[in-house]
Design a protein around this motif. Sequence first.
Motif, PDB file in Angstrom:
ATOM      1  N   PRO A 178      75.486  29.451  30.099  1.00  0.00           N
ATOM      2  CA  PRO A 178      74.501  29.523  31.183  1.00  0.00           C
ATOM      3  C   PRO A 178      73.147  29.013  30.722  1.00  0.00           C
ATOM      4  N   LEU A 179      72.313  28.687  31.665  1.00  0.00           N
ATOM      5  CA  LEU A 179      71.002  28.114  31.360  1.00  0.00           C
ATOM      6  C   LEU A 179      70.168  29.065  30.495  1.00  0.00           C
ATOM      7  N   ALA A 180      70.327  30.356  30.696  1.00  0.00           N
ATOM      8  CA  ALA A 180      69.521  31.337  29.965  1.00  0.00           C
ATOM      9  C   ALA A 180      69.811  31.347  28.470  1.00  0.00           C
ATOM     10  N   ASP A 181      70.929  30.778  28.059  1.00  0.00           N
ATOM     11  CA  ASP A 181      71.277  30.724  26.632  1.00  0.00           C
ATOM     12  C   ASP A 181      70.621  29.546  25.911  1.00  0.00           C
ATOM     13  N   ILE A 182      69.915  28.703  26.658  1.00  0.00           N
ATOM     14  CA  ILE A 182      69.302  27.490  26.099  1.00  0.00           C
ATOM     15  C   ILE A 182      67.817  27.745  25.853  1.00  0.00           C
ATOM     16  N   GLU A 230      62.982  26.132  37.935  1.00  0.00           N
ATOM     17  CA  GLU A 230      64.190  26.942  37.707  1.00  0.00           C
ATOM     18  C   GLU A 230      64.446  27.125  36.217  1.00  0.00           C
ATOM     19  N   PHE A 231      64.239  26.065  35.444  1.00  0.00           N
ATOM     20  CA  PHE A 231      64.440  26.153  34.000  1.00  0.00           C
ATOM     21  C   PHE A 231      63.411  27.089  33.369  1.00  0.00           C
ATOM     22  N   ALA A 232      62.163  26.990  33.828  1.00  0.00           N
ATOM     23  CA  ALA A 232      61.099  27.825  33.270  1.00  0.00           C
ATOM     24  C   ALA A 232      61.346  29.301  33.544  1.00  0.00           C
ATOM     25  N   THR A 233      61.959  29.611  34.663  1.00  0.00           N
ATOM     26  CA  THR A 233      62.226  30.990  35.039  1.00  0.00           C
ATOM     27  C   THR A 233      63.077  31.710  33.994  1.00  0.00           C
ATOM     28  N   VAL A 234      64.000  30.988  33.369  1.00  0.00           N
ATOM     29  CA  VAL A 234      64.873  31.605  32.352  1.00  0.00           C
ATOM     30  C   VAL A 234      64.412  31.278  30.934  1.00  0.00           C
ATOM     31  N   GLY A 235      63.213  30.668  30.816  1.00  0.00           N
ATOM     32  CA  GLY A 235      62.625  30.465  29.496  1.00  0.00           C
ATOM     33  C   GLY A 235      63.032  29.210  28.762  1.00  0.00           C
ATOM     34  N   VAL A 236      63.521  28.198  29.483  1.00  0.00           N
ATOM     35  CA  VAL A 236      63.882  26.934  28.837  1.00  0.00           C
ATOM     36  C   VAL A 236      62.638  26.066  28.693  1.00  0.00           C
ATOM     37  N   GLN A 237      62.304  25.721  27.470  1.00  0.00           N
ATOM     38  CA  GLN A 237      61.189  24.810  27.210  1.00  0.00           C
ATOM     39  C   GLN A 237      61.669  23.382  27.394  1.00  0.00           C
ATOM     40  N   ILE A 238      60.904  22.552  28.083  1.00  0.00           N
ATOM     41  CA  ILE A 238      61.295  21.151  28.305  1.00  0.00           C
ATOM     42  C   ILE A 238      60.419  20.250  27.460  1.00  0.00           C
ATOM     43  N   VAL A 239      61.055  19.409  26.665  1.00  0.00           N
ATOM     44  CA  VAL A 239      60.360  18.411  25.860  1.00  0.00           C
ATOM     45  C   VAL A 239      60.770  17.031  26.362  1.00  0.00           C
ATOM     46  N   VAL A 240      59.798  16.231  26.780  1.00  0.00           N
ATOM     47  CA  VAL A 240      60.073  14.872  27.240  1.00  0.00           C
ATOM     48  C   VAL A 240      59.800  13.916  26.096  1.00  0.00           C
ATOM     49  N   ALA A 241      60.824  13.207  25.670  1.00  0.00           N
ATOM     50  CA  ALA A 241      60.705  12.313  24.519  1.00  0.00           C
ATOM     51  C   ALA A 241      59.846  11.114  24.850  1.00  0.00           C
ATOM     52  N   ALA A 242      59.025  10.707  23.903  1.00  0.00           N
ATOM     53  CA  ALA A 242      58.211   9.510  24.072  1.00  0.00           C
ATOM     54  C   ALA A 242      59.051   8.288  23.791  1.00  0.00           C
ATOM     55  N   SER A 243      58.894   7.244  24.606  1.00  0.00           N
ATOM     56  CA  SER A 243      59.620   6.005  24.375  1.00  0.00           C
ATOM     57  C   SER A 243      59.032   5.281  23.174  1.00  0.00           C
ATOM     58  N   ALA A 244      59.844   4.397  22.580  1.00  0.00           N
ATOM     59  CA  ALA A 244      59.393   3.694  21.374  1.00  0.00           C
ATOM     60  C   ALA A 244      58.239   2.761  21.712  1.00  0.00           C
TER      61      ALA A 244
END
Length: 263
Positions: free
Chosen positions: A229-233, A249-263
């Motif tokens: 489940p999403l909460a395990d991430i 929705e992701f923030a609600t269960v504590g998932v941090q989002i990292v957007v990778a920088a392009s080269a």
Amino acid sequence: MTQQQRLNLVLELVSERGSVSITDISEQLGVSTATVRRDLNTLAEQRLVTRTHGGATSLGSGYELPLQYKIARQAEAKKAIARAVAELIEPGESVGLNGGTTTTEVARELGRSERLRKAEAPGVTIVTNALNIAYELSVREHVKIVVTGGVPRRQSYELVGPLVGATLSEFSLDTAVLGVDGLSAAFGATTVHEGEAEVSRRIGASSRRVIVAADATKIGRATFARICPLADIDVLVTDQPVAPEIAAEFATVGVQIVVAASA
């Protein structure tokens, strides 16, 4: 364009549409119909498509492309994601990696990392069920490789089965880096094969931190077999900003989002 690149693109078209005509492929790829016929015949001989009069069809709705034909998909995005994931790994960590094209790129970044190379040996310990990852990293002096037991799947080079779980039960890992086929609030992390889902779930359960590495095409979709489940991430590393409603929705269960920088 090389033949391998054409075959990748043809397989993508067949996989996405279910069936394609020679004319469609010719127009999409900008090659002659004679070239398309030869490519389709090659793929049919390898039992990757079913040849039809005037085109080809996929082998079924649940068909999974072999790993070597997935490499061209979102290639630059996966490399950017891999660089961002590698920055999250500290020297001396133990890292669990499942198989797939994105985690293969992560493994390559870890293998090239000067930061990890300069650390006390081993710079990083990798526990994986993916034979191709183990093979590639076996020459890296700063990487300690541990391969699980299990039976390999020809489609993905991943070891599956009860022996994988028996191996993972003996380890306590710092971080799991999981490649997925889908990631959604409703179903969490998913993949197309139930055996691989079980292995990925065990890798995650053996780890104190779970990172999902997934390009934008995987976000908001669900595939057949649930990994967790999403909460395990703990962290999602992706290549594009996530839609606000999904990010919430992701923030609600504590998932941090990292957007990778392009080269």
